[in-house]
Design an enzyme around this catalytic site. Structure first.
Site, PDB file in Angstrom:
ATOM      1  N   LYS A  29      -9.965  -1.104  10.632  1.00 44.33           N
ATOM      2  CA  LYS A  29     -10.072  -2.305   9.787  1.00 44.33           C
ATOM      3  C   LYS A  29     -10.314  -3.552  10.635  1.00 44.33           C
ATOM      4  O   LYS A  29     -10.446  -4.651  10.124  1.00 44.33           O
ATOM      5  CB  LYS A  29      -8.804  -2.470   8.955  1.00 44.33           C
ATOM      6  CG  LYS A  29      -8.664  -1.369   7.880  1.00 44.33           C
ATOM      7  CD  LYS A  29      -7.481  -1.631   6.990  1.00 44.33           C
ATOM      8  CE  LYS A  29      -7.045  -0.433   6.198  1.00 44.33           C
ATOM      9  NZ  LYS A  29      -7.913  -0.115   5.053  1.00 44.33           N
TER      10      LYS A  29
ATOM     11  N   GLN B 248      -4.022  -5.389   6.701  1.00 42.44           N
ATOM     12  CA  GLN B 248      -4.952  -6.370   6.097  1.00 42.44           C
ATOM     13  C   GLN B 248      -4.763  -7.769   6.687  1.00 42.44           C
ATOM     14  O   GLN B 248      -5.310  -8.745   6.154  1.00 42.44           O
ATOM     15  CB  GLN B 248      -4.757  -6.437   4.572  1.00 42.44           C
ATOM     16  CG  GLN B 248      -5.029  -5.145   3.844  1.00 42.44           C
ATOM     17  CD  GLN B 248      -6.489  -4.703   3.891  1.00 42.44           C
ATOM     18  OE1 GLN B 248      -7.382  -5.474   4.253  1.00 42.44           O
ATOM     19  NE2 GLN B 248      -6.721  -3.450   3.546  1.00 42.44           N
TER      20      GLN B 248
ATOM     21  N   ASP C 180       3.408  -4.642   8.080  1.00 43.09           N
ATOM     22  CA  ASP C 180       2.185  -3.853   8.002  1.00 43.09           C
ATOM     23  C   ASP C 180       1.009  -4.820   8.110  1.00 43.09           C
ATOM     24  O   ASP C 180       0.721  -5.568   7.176  1.00 43.09           O
ATOM     25  CB  ASP C 180       2.170  -3.094   6.662  1.00 43.09           C
ATOM     26  CG  ASP C 180       0.848  -2.391   6.419  1.00 43.09           C
ATOM     27  OD1 ASP C 180      -0.101  -2.580   7.204  1.00 43.09           O
ATOM     28  OD2 ASP C 180       0.763  -1.650   5.416  1.00 43.09           O
TER      29      ASP C 180
ATOM     30  N   HIS D 175       0.866  -1.183   0.000  1.00 42.89           N
ATOM     31  CA  HIS D 175       0.000   0.000   0.000  1.00 42.89           C
ATOM     32  C   HIS D 175       0.904   1.235   0.000  1.00 42.89           C
ATOM     33  O   HIS D 175       2.029   1.190   0.511  1.00 42.89           O
ATOM     34  CB  HIS D 175      -0.831  -0.050   1.288  1.00 42.89           C
ATOM     35  CG  HIS D 175      -1.894   0.982   1.423  1.00 42.89           C
ATOM     36  ND1 HIS D 175      -1.627   2.267   1.820  1.00 42.89           N
ATOM     37  CD2 HIS D 175      -3.248   0.916   1.251  1.00 42.89           C
ATOM     38  CE1 HIS D 175      -2.763   2.951   1.884  1.00 42.89           C
ATOM     39  NE2 HIS D 175      -3.759   2.153   1.542  1.00 42.89           N
TER      40      HIS D 175
ATOM     41  N   CYS E 158      -4.916   2.695  -3.616  1.00 43.52           N
ATOM     42  CA  CYS E 158      -3.709   3.176  -2.918  1.00 43.52           C
ATOM     43  C   CYS E 158      -2.559   2.198  -3.093  1.00 43.52           C
ATOM     44  O   CYS E 158      -1.776   1.973  -2.145  1.00 43.52           O
ATOM     45  CB  CYS E 158      -3.963   3.409  -1.435  1.00 43.52           C
ATOM     46  SG  CYS E 158      -5.223   4.621  -1.118  1.00 43.52           S
TER      47      CYS E 158
HETATM   48  N1  PLP Z   1      -1.469  -0.730   4.644  1.00 41.62           N
HETATM   49  C1  PLP Z   1      -2.366  -1.524   4.042  1.00 41.62           C
HETATM   50  C2  PLP Z   1      -1.960  -2.895   3.605  1.00 41.62           C
HETATM   51  C3  PLP Z   1      -3.673  -1.074   3.855  1.00 41.62           C
HETATM   52  O1  PLP Z   1      -4.574  -1.862   3.265  1.00 41.62           O
HETATM   53  C4  PLP Z   1      -4.029   0.219   4.295  1.00 41.62           C
HETATM   54  C5  PLP Z   1      -5.384   0.751   4.074  1.00 41.62           C
HETATM   55  O2  PLP Z   1      -6.114   0.294   3.235  1.00 41.62           O
HETATM   56  C6  PLP Z   1      -3.058   1.004   4.925  1.00 41.62           C
HETATM   57  C7  PLP Z   1      -1.788   0.488   5.076  1.00 41.62           C
HETATM   58  C8  PLP Z   1      -3.365   2.375   5.427  1.00 41.62           C
HETATM   59  O3  PLP Z   1      -4.271   2.290   6.503  1.00 41.62           O
HETATM   60  P1  PLP Z   1      -4.907   3.599   7.130  1.00 41.62           P
HETATM   61  O4  PLP Z   1      -5.498   4.371   5.993  1.00 41.62           O
HETATM   62  O5  PLP Z   1      -5.928   3.054   8.078  1.00 41.62           O
HETATM   63  O6  PLP Z   1      -3.816   4.339   7.823  1.00 41.62           O
END
Ligand code: PLP
Length: 405
Positions: A225, A202, A199, A122, A363
């Site tokens: 999430k 997900q 990270d 992401h 994203c």
């Molecule tokens: N990392 C991953 C794999 C994501 O799917 C997302 C959001 O979709 C993020 C980071 C960013 O999360 P947030 O927008 O809640 O900070």
């Protein structure tokens, strides 16, 4: 026994109608819905003991502070961290990664050092590292993935060098849904003295996570999430590493003593929690994790596995549909295209039939570009979704094909 009707009854939004049809919410990778328990907890804080934490002397403040620190304990247990001081509340994954990119970068990264990110990340796990590398004249390296959406981990032997300081990798990817082979990645990185940031945005809601058994150096995730309020998130770091990092933001709560001659900082984790935090949200996050513990992560995982197998099989058998991301080990995500149909048009028709999905680049530009595409339709499910809802999704896709094809 996992009782899906009981689970669904816990999420009031699932009862509502969209365009005269019962909502089928399949946009869980973007954000999840909230159980009544979490909504009630937030209401309880505001109705009964809202008061700024760690500051005031009132009874209300004492209760609120206890609830906040109890939420930290719940998070600590949920990911099996060793010590609550390793759990830093943030406003989400993005904030946690930016915090780390600054603080880790200040301590450990110099000119010519290397940070490795994966092609399937992401933007939140790419751009903060690009900013750091620009700031420090460091080098950003990329671990690519194959056409199934699996990381080419065999390349790590040459990508990781003695200049590599950190490897950043998703537990599961947000477009392709691939569960990355973290055991192998952590082993290879540590063998070369490279720290690993995982990270979990997900992953945390779909996979049992044990930061100690997995030996993650840093782990981040977003509350929203995992059925908790927006504006909440976690940075986990091994205590001895967090100890060495400088603060990211300055302000109230993160200091010990302030003077114009010398300011000293609070101990972990408050060193990284400057200003009034989203303490109500954090208490809600604790409640969401307690709910999952009550439902049983093992039961949730095995229900989701069955639903994912069913959904991937069913969606991919629709003529003219291509699913991107075909690894055998996936969380509940299907990013797909119907031949000759723009992703945004498909998304709109699905919405009109009551099915909420995400469309676009999600994203994750590098992932979408890998396949030479401009966007995808993403359906993502979780433990409150059902096979019947997947059937309805497939019927709606067929309908959209007829209208647009
Ligand atoms: N990392 C991953 C794999 C994501 O799917 C997302 C959001 O979709 C993020 C980071 C960013 O999360 P947030 O927008 O809640 O900070």
């Amino acid at each position: 026994m996992f009782d899906i009707e009981n689970v669904r009854a816990d999420f009031p939004i699932l009862d509502r109608e969209i365009y005269g049809r019962r909502l089928i919410y399949l946009d869980n990778a973007a954000t999840t819905q909230k159980p009544s328990r979490v909504i009630a907890k937030i209401e309880e804080v505001y109705k009964r003991y809202n008061s700024n934490i760690h500051r005031s002397v009132s009874k209300l403040a004492a209760v609120c502070t206890d609830e906040y620190e109890n939420a930290r304990k719940i998070v600590c247990g949920f990911i099996n961290a060793e010590n609550t001081c390793e759990i830093v509340f943030t406003s989400g994954t993005t904030a946690a990664i930016n915090l780390l990119a600054f603080a880790f970068g200040e301590k450990f990264v110099g000119e010519g050092d290397e940070i490795v990110v994966c092609e399937s990340e992401h933007h939140s796990n790419i751009v903060p590292w690009q900013l750091l590398c620009e700031r420090k004249n460091a080098v950003l390296k990329v671990l690519p993935f194959n056409d199934k959406g699996e990381l080419k981990t065999e390349l790590l032997d040459e990508i990781l060098t003695e200049r590599t300081r950190l490897l950043c990798v998703a537990q599961a990817t947000n477009v392709l849904g691939t569960v990355n082979p973290l055991d192998e990645i952590v082993r290879k990185a540590h063998a070369k003295g490279v720290y690993v940031l995982v990270d979990g945005a997900q992953g945390i809601q779909h996979l049992k996570t044990d930061v100690r058994a997995s030996d993650f150096d840093f782990y981040v995730f977003s509350g929203h999430k995992i059925y908790a309020p927006t504006g909440t998130g976690i940075l986990y770091g091994k205590e001895h590493l967090l100890e060495q990092l400088p603060p990211w933001q300055g302000g109230g709560d993160m200091v010990n003593r302030v003077s114009f001659a010398k300011t000293t900082y609070a101990d972990l984790p408050l060193k990284f929690e400057a200003g009034t935090s989203n303490y109500v949200g954090a208490i809600g996050l604790g409640e969401a994790l307690s709910y999952l513990i009550y439902k049983g992560m093992d039961e949730i995982c095995s229900y989701e596995k069955e639903l994912t197998d069913y959904a991937l099989e069913k969606i991919s058998s629709i003529p003219g549909i291509t699913i991107y991301g075909t690894s055998a080990n996936k969380v509940g995500i299907a990013s797909f295209l119907a031949e000759g149909i723009h992703h945004a048009d498909m998304g709109e028709i699905l919405d009109k039939t009551g099915v909420a999905v995400r469309t676009g680049r999600m994203c994750a530009d590098p992932t979408v570009q890998h396949f030479g595409l401009t966007g995808l339709v993403r359906a993502s499910w979780t433990f409150y979704n059902t096979k019947t809802e997947i059937d309805s999704l497939c019927e709606s896709i067929e309908k959209a094909k007829k209208i647009l094809g």
